[in-house]
Design a protein around this motif. Structure first.
Motif, PDB file in Angstrom:
ATOM      1  N   TYR A  14      -3.459   6.355  -4.874  1.00  0.00           N
ATOM      2  CA  TYR A  14      -3.174   5.051  -4.279  1.00  0.00           C
ATOM      3  C   TYR A  14      -2.333   4.332  -5.320  1.00  0.00           C
ATOM      4  O   TYR A  14      -2.826   4.022  -6.413  1.00  0.00           O
ATOM      5  CB  TYR A  14      -4.457   4.298  -3.981  1.00  0.00           C
ATOM      6  N   ASN A  19       0.871  -1.178   0.000  1.00  0.00           N
ATOM      7  CA  ASN A  19       0.000   0.000   0.000  1.00  0.00           C
ATOM      8  C   ASN A  19       0.907   1.227   0.000  1.00  0.00           C
ATOM      9  O   ASN A  19       1.812   1.340   0.838  1.00  0.00           O
ATOM     10  CB  ASN A  19      -0.881  -0.027   1.255  1.00  0.00           C
ATOM     11  N   PHE A  41       3.639   7.286   7.730  1.00  0.00           N
ATOM     12  CA  PHE A  41       3.805   8.506   6.946  1.00  0.00           C
ATOM     13  C   PHE A  41       5.256   8.974   6.964  1.00  0.00           C
ATOM     14  O   PHE A  41       5.955   8.862   7.983  1.00  0.00           O
ATOM     15  CB  PHE A  41       2.927   9.621   7.513  1.00  0.00           C
ATOM     16  N   ASN A  48      -6.373  12.722  -0.396  1.00  0.00           N
ATOM     17  CA  ASN A  48      -5.691  11.606  -1.037  1.00  0.00           C
ATOM     18  C   ASN A  48      -5.516  11.911  -2.526  1.00  0.00           C
ATOM     19  O   ASN A  48      -6.477  12.217  -3.220  1.00  0.00           O
ATOM     20  CB  ASN A  48      -6.525  10.341  -0.828  1.00  0.00           C
ATOM     21  N   PHE A  79       2.567  14.378   1.493  1.00  0.00           N
ATOM     22  CA  PHE A  79       2.977  13.231   2.297  1.00  0.00           C
ATOM     23  C   PHE A  79       2.915  11.955   1.472  1.00  0.00           C
ATOM     24  O   PHE A  79       1.966  11.734   0.714  1.00  0.00           O
ATOM     25  CB  PHE A  79       2.058  13.051   3.502  1.00  0.00           C
ATOM     26  N   GLN A 139       0.379   5.537  -0.653  1.00  0.00           N
ATOM     27  CA  GLN A 139      -0.530   6.627  -0.988  1.00  0.00           C
ATOM     28  C   GLN A 139       0.210   7.955  -0.898  1.00  0.00           C
ATOM     29  O   GLN A 139       1.083   8.133  -0.046  1.00  0.00           O
ATOM     30  CB  GLN A 139      -1.747   6.622  -0.035  1.00  0.00           C
ATOM     31  N   PHE A 195      -0.568  12.027  -0.341  1.00  0.00           N
ATOM     32  CA  PHE A 195      -1.567  12.963   0.166  1.00  0.00           C
ATOM     33  C   PHE A 195      -1.058  14.389   0.007  1.00  0.00           C
ATOM     34  O   PHE A 195       0.149  14.645   0.062  1.00  0.00           O
ATOM     35  CB  PHE A 195      -1.825  12.732   1.663  1.00  0.00           C
ATOM     36  N   GLN A 253      -1.649  18.029   1.929  1.00  0.00           N
ATOM     37  CA  GLN A 253      -2.271  18.784   3.017  1.00  0.00           C
ATOM     38  C   GLN A 253      -2.236  20.254   2.635  1.00  0.00           C
ATOM     39  O   GLN A 253      -1.158  20.844   2.522  1.00  0.00           O
ATOM     40  CB  GLN A 253      -1.556  18.559   4.348  1.00  0.00           C
ATOM     41  N   TYR A 290      -4.181  -2.186   6.896  1.00  0.00           N
ATOM     42  CA  TYR A 290      -4.725  -1.112   7.709  1.00  0.00           C
ATOM     43  C   TYR A 290      -3.716  -0.037   8.087  1.00  0.00           C
ATOM     44  O   TYR A 290      -4.032   1.129   8.106  1.00  0.00           O
ATOM     45  CB  TYR A 290      -5.320  -1.693   8.999  1.00  0.00           C
ATOM     46  N   LYS A 291      -2.502  -0.415   8.416  1.00  0.00           N
ATOM     47  CA  LYS A 291      -1.596   0.547   9.029  1.00  0.00           C
ATOM     48  C   LYS A 291      -0.765   1.263   7.982  1.00  0.00           C
ATOM     49  O   LYS A 291      -0.078   0.632   7.186  1.00  0.00           O
ATOM     50  CB  LYS A 291      -0.673  -0.175  10.017  1.00  0.00           C
ATOM     51  N   LEU A 292      -0.829   2.594   7.989  1.00  0.00           N
ATOM     52  CA  LEU A 292       0.003   3.418   7.128  1.00  0.00           C
ATOM     53  C   LEU A 292       1.057   4.132   7.967  1.00  0.00           C
ATOM     54  O   LEU A 292       0.743   4.684   9.014  1.00  0.00           O
ATOM     55  CB  LEU A 292      -0.832   4.476   6.401  1.00  0.00           C
ATOM     56  N   GLY A 302      -5.054  22.828   6.239  1.00  0.00           N
ATOM     57  CA  GLY A 302      -4.894  21.633   7.052  1.00  0.00           C
ATOM     58  C   GLY A 302      -5.604  20.400   6.538  1.00  0.00           C
ATOM     59  O   GLY A 302      -5.432  19.315   7.101  1.00  0.00           O
ATOM     60  N   GLN A 303      -6.400  20.521   5.503  1.00  0.00           N
ATOM     61  CA  GLN A 303      -7.149  19.380   4.987  1.00  0.00           C
ATOM     62  C   GLN A 303      -6.218  18.401   4.263  1.00  0.00           C
ATOM     63  O   GLN A 303      -5.414  18.817   3.428  1.00  0.00           O
ATOM     64  CB  GLN A 303      -8.241  19.854   4.020  1.00  0.00           C
ATOM     65  N   LEU A 304      -6.350  17.125   4.584  1.00  0.00           N
ATOM     66  CA  LEU A 304      -5.555  16.069   3.942  1.00  0.00           C
ATOM     67  C   LEU A 304      -6.375  15.438   2.833  1.00  0.00           C
ATOM     68  O   LEU A 304      -7.438  14.876   3.078  1.00  0.00           O
ATOM     69  CB  LEU A 304      -5.189  14.989   4.956  1.00  0.00           C
TER      70      LEU A 304
END
Lengths: 108, 114
Positions: A48, A31, A98, A45, A86, A33, A35, A37, A94-96, A41-43
């Motif tokens: 992928y 995985n 950064f 995507n 990022f 991705q 991003f 920001q 599940y776990k990303l 402050g909005q992240l």
């Protein structure tokens, strides 16, 4: 845990310039991705992209999983591209993890 | 319609207080997350729930307690707030499909502990 390094840490661009952001990671991932920001402050995507190449408008990304890096290309940059980019990678569903981000400033 | 919504957007409180942040997603996802972004913008996962079950619990003080009443909601309760808890807290959600998951983030809650 998996290490994620992004370069450069900071990038100042003149509007209309092109740039490349890099993400190196220390282990195999399934995985990845990118991003953005924004200054509010909005992240968001962007991609992928655990492998291969994708394009979305002026942005494109390439991941070479066997060599453990990914590149984000910004073409014809605009002031709205400013913000922090990022890279995040994961080795389970599940776990990303950064990276520290690349701060991009586009000047008019 | 906002896909992942957090409330409140800003939270200013005194040391020692207890506070909660709420998160709701209307994307139909089965997995939700809490992340902490520190003053240097470093993002780190704190918790993740899948179908109301805790699946990720990183090294977080036990003053932080997540609660997921259903798969559309994941709340974060923080007891005995400390100065070091000041940060931006992001909620996110995803639908894990076996080929990875695309995470969608809320707008963040800026917590300031005085």
């Amino acid at each position: 845990g998996i290490q994620v390094e992004q370069s450069p840490p900071d990038l100042i661009l003149q509007e209309g310039a092109n740039s490349t952001l890099r993400c190196n990671f220390s282990d195999s991932v399934n995985n990845l991705q990118w991003f953005h920001q924004n200054p509010w402050g909005q992240l968001i995507n962007l991609f992928y992209i655990p492998s291969g190449t994708k394009q979305n408008g002026r942005l494109s990304a390439t991941t070479v999983a066997t060599e453990r890096y990914s590149l984000l290309y910004i073409s014809s940059s605009q002031t709205t591209d400013s913000g922090v980019y990022f890279c995040a990678v994961g080795y389970n569903d599940y776990k990303l993890s950064f990276g520290a981000g690349t701060t991009v400033t586009v000047r008019a | 319609d906002t896909a992942v919504s957090q409330t409140p957007k800003y939270l200013v409180t005194q040391m020692g207080n207890d506070k909660s942040i709420k998160c709701e997603q209307n994307l139909g996802h089965d997995t939700m997350y809490w992340y902490k972004q520190d003053s240097k913008k470093f993002l780190k996962i704190m918790f993740s729930y899948n179908n109301k079950e805790l699946i990720i619990n990183e090294t977080v003080p036990n003053r932080f307690s997540p609660k997921s009443p259903d798969k559309a909601h994941l709340n974060l309760h923080i007891n005995s707030l400390e100065l070091g808890d000041s940060a931006v807290y992001f909620c996110a959600s995803s639908q894990a499909t076996g080929g990875g998951n695309i995470q969608y983030f809320g707008a963040g809650t800026r917590l300031s502990v005085l």
